[in-house]
Design an enzyme around this catalytic site. Structure first.
Site, PDB file in Angstrom:
ATOM      1  N   PRO A   1       0.823  -1.207   0.000  1.00  0.00           N
ATOM      2  CA  PRO A   1       0.000   0.000   0.000  1.00  0.00           C
ATOM      3  C   PRO A   1       0.857   1.257   0.000  1.00  0.00           C
ATOM      4  CG  PRO A   1      -0.833  -1.583   1.576  1.00  0.00           C
ATOM      5  CD  PRO A   1       0.474  -2.114   1.091  1.00  0.00           C
ATOM      6  N   GLU A   2       0.452   2.226  -0.808  1.00  0.00           N
ATOM      7  CA  GLU A   2       1.181   3.479  -0.890  1.00  0.00           C
ATOM      8  C   GLU A   2       0.417   4.554  -0.123  1.00  0.00           C
ATOM      9  OE1 GLU A   2       2.477   4.439  -4.861  1.00  0.00           O
ATOM     10  OE2 GLU A   2       2.791   2.330  -5.369  1.00  0.00           O
TER      11      GLU A   2
END
Length: 293
Positions: free
Chosen positions: A2-3
């Site tokens: 996840p960014e």
């Protein structure tokens, strides 16, 4: 992994059921995640009131009334789910349901509101830590981080200062968390494409000899912010096992212009190019060789 938009989506999902509530009980079902959990982890959390949920780069930051901050990183496959009574919160739009095996439920927070928040992580690449809230910016997780791309300190002048004289390629420069905190492979590809900047161009090209930002730096600063804001508004991107805190998956991937679109016609108006894939430092880069210069 996840960014920034995915982590911000998780933060926003957790905030309504955690901020202002007390942590009544913590089920710590194993001694470690990616790293060992802090000493007396459950005991230090139980009874504390949550003052604020924030985010720094790709970390969810939980400020407690005890003077400590709970720092949580999702790693590759970490996800939170929220249950209130028998119902699991699932508002918004579904893309697909990844499910979750309860054997991978490693930490469960029981809140004074009656909500139960479960951290599930099959690969256990995520981690949690407790640090002094007052000195959090100097802790080992944050000390080397650069500016937030959605903050006031991020602009073309910052990119020019950090990029001046550097020979590393633009992709590596933007992925370096010391330059911009929270950017990852997906949104760097998207921002570079939308800004018309080649991922292979040297980062030194962000600054003129005078040190002032170039047109590329100006375009890139605006585009990075726009891409992240659009992704957050859409709930993050659902890739592999990422899920938002409310059980929903993001759907920004429906608007990807470059990432994962190898062989597709470039969507830039008037561009006859095709999206290509190359490998840079072991990571896939998607770009158009015609309009990204």
């Amino acid at each position: 992994m996840p960014e920034l938009p995915e982590v911000e989506t998780v933060r926003r999902g957790l905030a309504p059921v955690m901020e202002g509530a007390r942590i009544v009980r913590v089920e710590q079902r194993r001694p470690d995640l990616r790293f060992p959990l802090p000493d007396r982890f459950a005991g230090r959390l139980e009874g504390s009131r949550i003052l604020r949920l924030g985010r720094r780069a790709k970390f969810v930051c939980v400020t407690l009334d005890t003077g400590e901050m709970l720092i949580m990183h999702l790693g590759m496959s970490g996800r939170f789910t929220i249950e209130a009574g028998a119902a699991q919160k699932r508002p918004g739009q579904f893309v697909h349901d990844v499910g979750g095996i309860t054997a991978h439920d490693h930490v469960v927070f029981h809140m004074s509101s009656g909500a139960r928040i479960t951290y599930n992580d099959p690969r256990r690449f995520g981690y949690m830590d407790l640090v002094s809230a007052a000195d959090a910016e100097a802790c080992r997780h944050f000390a080397a981080l650069g500016v937030e791309p959605l903050g006031n300190a991020f602009n073309a002048a910052h990119l020019a200062r950090r990029g001046a004289g550097k020979v590393q390629d633009m992709k590596a420069f933007l992925l370096d968390q010391r330059n911009v905190a929270g950017l990852g492979n997906i949104y760097v590809c998207e921002a570079l494409h939308r800004a018309g900047v080649s991922p292979r161009r040297k980062a030194g090209g962000l600054a003129l000899k005078s040190g002032a930002p170039t047109d590329r730096a100006e375009r890139l600063a605006v585009t990075i912010r726009q891409v992240l804001e659009q992704a957050i508004a859409a709930g993050g991107s659902s890739l592999r096992d990422y899920a938002g805190a409310d059980g929903e998956l993001g759907y920004f991937q429906h608007t990807f212009r470059a990432y994962g679109r190898e062989g597709s016609h470039c969507p830039t108006d008037g561009c006859p190019g095709t999206i290509r894939r190359i490998v840079q430092a072991g990571r896939s880069t998607f770009f158009c060789g015609r309009c990204q210069r």
